[in-house]
Motif scaffolding. Structure first.
Motif, PDB file in Angstrom:
ATOM      1  N   ARG A  75       0.838  -1.209   0.000  1.00 52.25           N
ATOM      2  CA  ARG A  75       0.000   0.000   0.000  1.00 52.25           C
ATOM      3  C   ARG A  75       0.864   1.247   0.000  1.00 52.25           C
ATOM      4  N   ALA A  76       1.928   1.216   0.795  1.00 48.19           N
ATOM      5  CA  ALA A  76       2.836   2.375   0.845  1.00 48.19           C
ATOM      6  C   ALA A  76       3.521   2.564  -0.505  1.00 48.19           C
ATOM      7  N   PHE A  77       3.853   1.472  -1.174  1.00 50.09           N
ATOM      8  CA  PHE A  77       4.496   1.579  -2.494  1.00 50.09           C
ATOM      9  C   PHE A  77       3.543   2.263  -3.470  1.00 50.09           C
ATOM     10  N   CYS A  78       2.284   1.847  -3.461  1.00 49.03           N
ATOM     11  CA  CYS A  78       1.285   2.474  -4.349  1.00 49.03           C
ATOM     12  C   CYS A  78       1.163   3.969  -4.042  1.00 49.03           C
ATOM     13  N   ALA A  79       1.190   4.322  -2.756  1.00 45.36           N
ATOM     14  CA  ALA A  79       1.031   5.729  -2.348  1.00 45.36           C
ATOM     15  C   ALA A  79       2.276   6.555  -2.631  1.00 45.36           C
ATOM     16  N   SER A  80       3.400   5.882  -2.899  1.00 44.19           N
ATOM     17  CA  SER A  80       4.663   6.609  -3.108  1.00 44.19           C
ATOM     18  C   SER A  80       4.721   7.293  -4.472  1.00 44.19           C
ATOM     19  N   GLY A  81       3.791   6.952  -5.350  1.00 42.64           N
ATOM     20  CA  GLY A  81       3.759   7.572  -6.676  1.00 42.64           C
ATOM     21  C   GLY A  81       4.547   6.813  -7.725  1.00 42.64           C
ATOM     22  N   ARG A  82       5.212   5.731  -7.323  1.00 43.04           N
ATOM     23  CA  ARG A  82       5.962   4.945  -8.307  1.00 43.04           C
ATOM     24  C   ARG A  82       4.996   4.072  -9.114  1.00 43.04           C
ATOM     25  N   PRO A  83       5.297   3.882 -10.411  1.00 44.30           N
ATOM     26  CA  PRO A  83       4.394   3.079 -11.247  1.00 44.30           C
ATOM     27  C   PRO A  83       4.170   1.687 -10.652  1.00 44.30           C
ATOM     28  N   THR A  84       2.920   1.293 -10.556  1.00 45.41           N
ATOM     29  CA  THR A  84       2.551  -0.016 -10.003  1.00 45.41           C
ATOM     30  C   THR A  84       1.470  -0.596 -10.901  1.00 45.41           C
ATOM     31  N   TRP A  85       1.671  -1.829 -11.346  1.00 47.39           N
ATOM     32  CA  TRP A  85       0.797  -2.419 -12.364  1.00 47.39           C
ATOM     33  C   TRP A  85       0.377  -3.815 -11.936  1.00 47.39           C
ATOM     34  N   GLY A  86      -0.904  -4.072 -11.911  1.00 48.77           N
ATOM     35  CA  GLY A  86      -1.417  -5.406 -11.653  1.00 48.77           C
ATOM     36  C   GLY A  86      -1.972  -5.997 -12.935  1.00 48.77           C
ATOM     37  N   THR A  87      -1.473  -7.179 -13.324  1.00 57.52           N
ATOM     38  CA  THR A  87      -2.015  -7.870 -14.498  1.00 57.52           C
ATOM     39  C   THR A  87      -2.852  -9.052 -14.017  1.00 57.52           C
ATOM     40  N   CYS A  88      -4.090  -9.112 -14.454  1.00 56.42           N
ATOM     41  CA  CYS A  88      -4.996 -10.224 -14.174  1.00 56.42           C
ATOM     42  C   CYS A  88      -5.164 -10.431 -12.663  1.00 56.42           C
ATOM     43  N   ALA A  89      -4.611 -11.478 -12.069  1.00 51.50           N
ATOM     44  CA  ALA A  89      -4.734 -11.624 -10.622  1.00 51.50           C
ATOM     45  C   ALA A  89      -4.201 -10.373  -9.911  1.00 51.50           C
ATOM     46  N   ILE A 111     -11.689   0.608  -8.375  1.00 46.37           N
ATOM     47  CA  ILE A 111     -12.362  -0.212  -9.380  1.00 46.37           C
ATOM     48  C   ILE A 111     -13.028  -1.387  -8.679  1.00 46.37           C
ATOM     49  N   ARG A 112     -14.115  -1.882  -9.302  1.00 43.38           N
ATOM     50  CA  ARG A 112     -14.727  -3.130  -8.833  1.00 43.38           C
ATOM     51  C   ARG A 112     -14.472  -4.189  -9.891  1.00 43.38           C
ATOM     52  N   VAL A 113     -13.973  -5.332  -9.440  1.00 40.02           N
ATOM     53  CA  VAL A 113     -13.543  -6.381 -10.354  1.00 40.02           C
ATOM     54  C   VAL A 113     -14.363  -7.636 -10.102  1.00 40.02           C
ATOM     55  N   ALA A 158     -11.227   4.248 -17.131  1.00 37.51           N
ATOM     56  CA  ALA A 158     -11.047   3.137 -18.075  1.00 37.51           C
ATOM     57  C   ALA A 158     -10.122   3.582 -19.196  1.00 37.51           C
ATOM     58  N   ILE A 159      -9.170   2.724 -19.583  1.00 40.10           N
ATOM     59  CA  ILE A 159      -8.312   3.064 -20.728  1.00 40.10           C
ATOM     60  C   ILE A 159      -8.383   2.019 -21.851  1.00 40.10           C
ATOM     61  N   ALA A 160      -9.106   0.919 -21.630  1.00 40.67           N
ATOM     62  CA  ALA A 160      -9.313  -0.039 -22.732  1.00 40.67           C
ATOM     63  C   ALA A 160     -10.574  -0.849 -22.482  1.00 40.67           C
ATOM     64  N   ALA A 170      -7.572  -0.150 -16.644  1.00 37.89           N
ATOM     65  CA  ALA A 170      -7.880   1.101 -15.960  1.00 37.89           C
ATOM     66  C   ALA A 170      -6.599   1.703 -15.405  1.00 37.89           C
ATOM     67  N   ARG A 171      -6.640   3.003 -15.248  1.00 36.63           N
ATOM     68  CA  ARG A 171      -5.479   3.753 -14.763  1.00 36.63           C
ATOM     69  C   ARG A 171      -5.957   4.695 -13.663  1.00 36.63           C
ATOM     70  N   GLN A 172      -5.137   4.828 -12.633  1.00 33.22           N
ATOM     71  CA  GLN A 172      -5.419   5.780 -11.549  1.00 33.22           C
ATOM     72  C   GLN A 172      -4.079   6.374 -11.137  1.00 33.22           C
ATOM     73  N   GLY A 173      -3.728   7.538 -11.674  1.00 28.83           N
ATOM     74  CA  GLY A 173      -2.412   8.127 -11.385  1.00 28.83           C
ATOM     75  C   GLY A 173      -1.314   7.152 -11.760  1.00 28.83           C
ATOM     76  N   ASN A 174      -0.522   6.771 -10.768  1.00 28.17           N
ATOM     77  CA  ASN A 174       0.594   5.850 -11.003  1.00 28.17           C
ATOM     78  C   ASN A 174       0.196   4.375 -10.982  1.00 28.17           C
ATOM     79  N   LEU A 175      -1.101   4.106 -10.905  1.00 33.31           N
ATOM     80  CA  LEU A 175      -1.560   2.716 -10.814  1.00 33.31           C
ATOM     81  C   LEU A 175      -2.216   2.279 -12.120  1.00 33.31           C
ATOM     82  N   LEU A 176      -1.929   1.047 -12.520  1.00 33.83           N
ATOM     83  CA  LEU A 176      -2.458   0.494 -13.763  1.00 33.83           C
ATOM     84  C   LEU A 176      -2.977  -0.908 -13.472  1.00 33.83           C
ATOM     85  N   ALA A 177      -4.159  -1.227 -14.006  1.00 34.77           N
ATOM     86  CA  ALA A 177      -4.716  -2.573 -13.857  1.00 34.77           C
ATOM     87  C   ALA A 177      -5.142  -3.056 -15.232  1.00 34.77           C
ATOM     88  N   THR A 178      -4.722  -4.276 -15.588  1.00 28.69           N
ATOM     89  CA  THR A 178      -5.181  -4.870 -16.848  1.00 28.69           C
ATOM     90  C   THR A 178      -5.698  -6.285 -16.571  1.00 28.69           C
TER      91      THR A 178
END
Ligand SMILES: NC(=O)CC[C@H](N)C(=O)O
Length: 205
Positions: A75-89, A111-113, A158-160, A170-178
């Motif tokens: 959680r702290a890493f996500c809040a630090s502003g560094r790019p964080t990406w979750g693919t699938c799981a 997001i709700r998944v 949403a980005i795709a 989806a994208r939220q600042g430095n966070l990306l989910a695909t």
């Protein structure tokens, strides 16, 4: 903003290596000239420029996040502003809401998944996607027992989408989910894009 695959200087990128297809992400990053670290202990997060949470089995990864003391550090890493990406799981673990996950994940993206959303008949499939911010034409997306993003609340967006309108990135600042697995293709554009999405600390809240 659009980026080309070689637009970023070499970075140190962590791939959470508790379970799942972390190796494929590491190999893709290394092939792009970046330094990739398989992260198994929270202390390894410190020196990273960016982090990927791979696909796999979200219930297993969630259990290992808790038992290895990763929840607050992630959680702290996500809040630090560094790019964080979750693919699938990984996307399931970043979501604030999941239809069914028996223990908490990281819960930072608005997001709700819905897990395994395409059912047994469609275990895996591929589709060409237009992804906002990605130049060079459609991206061939590989879906494997994939989740869908049922709802996207600001500041996430949403980005795709699939042809039927279903949100799969989806994208939220430095966070990306695909929902899909770019590490299983030879197309490095989304990995390159991901490395450009850093934000000021706290921006992703
Ligand atoms: N390829 C994947 O990561 C599949 C995700 C898996 N179905 C889950 O719900 O955790």
């Amino acid at each position: 903003m659009t980026v080309s695959p070689r637009s970023s200087a070499p970075r140190t990128v962590g791939v959470l290596a508790l379970q799942g297809d972390f190796r494929e992400h590491r190999e893709m990053l290394e092939g792009m000239g970046h330094r990739a670290i398989e992260v198994r202990k929270p202390a390894q997060l410190e020196g990273l420029d960016a982090l990927i949470i791979p696909g796999g089995e979200s219930t297993t990864i969630a259990r290992l996040i808790l038992s290895n003391g990763f929840q607050e550090p992630l959680r702290a890493f996500c809040a630090s502003g560094r790019p964080t990406w979750g693919t699938c799981a990984g996307a399931i673990l970043l979501a604030k809401e999941v239809d069914r996950l028996d223990r908490p994940g990281i819960e930072t993206m608005h997001i709700r998944v819905r897990r395994n959303a395409f059912g047994r008949q469609v275990d895996s499939f591929e589709e060409d996607l237009a992804i906002e911010g990605l130049e060079g034409g459609p991206f061939r997306a590989v879906f494997i027992r994939a989740p869908v993003i049922e709802r996207v609340d600001p500041p996430a967006r949403a980005i795709a989408r699939l042809a039927d309108g279903t949100v799969v990135a989806a994208r939220q600042g430095n966070l990306l989910a695909t929902s899909f697995h770019p590490e299983l293709t030879h197309d490095t554009r989304l990995h390159a894009y991901f490395l450009t999405i850093g934000a000021p600390p706290g921006a992703a809240k």
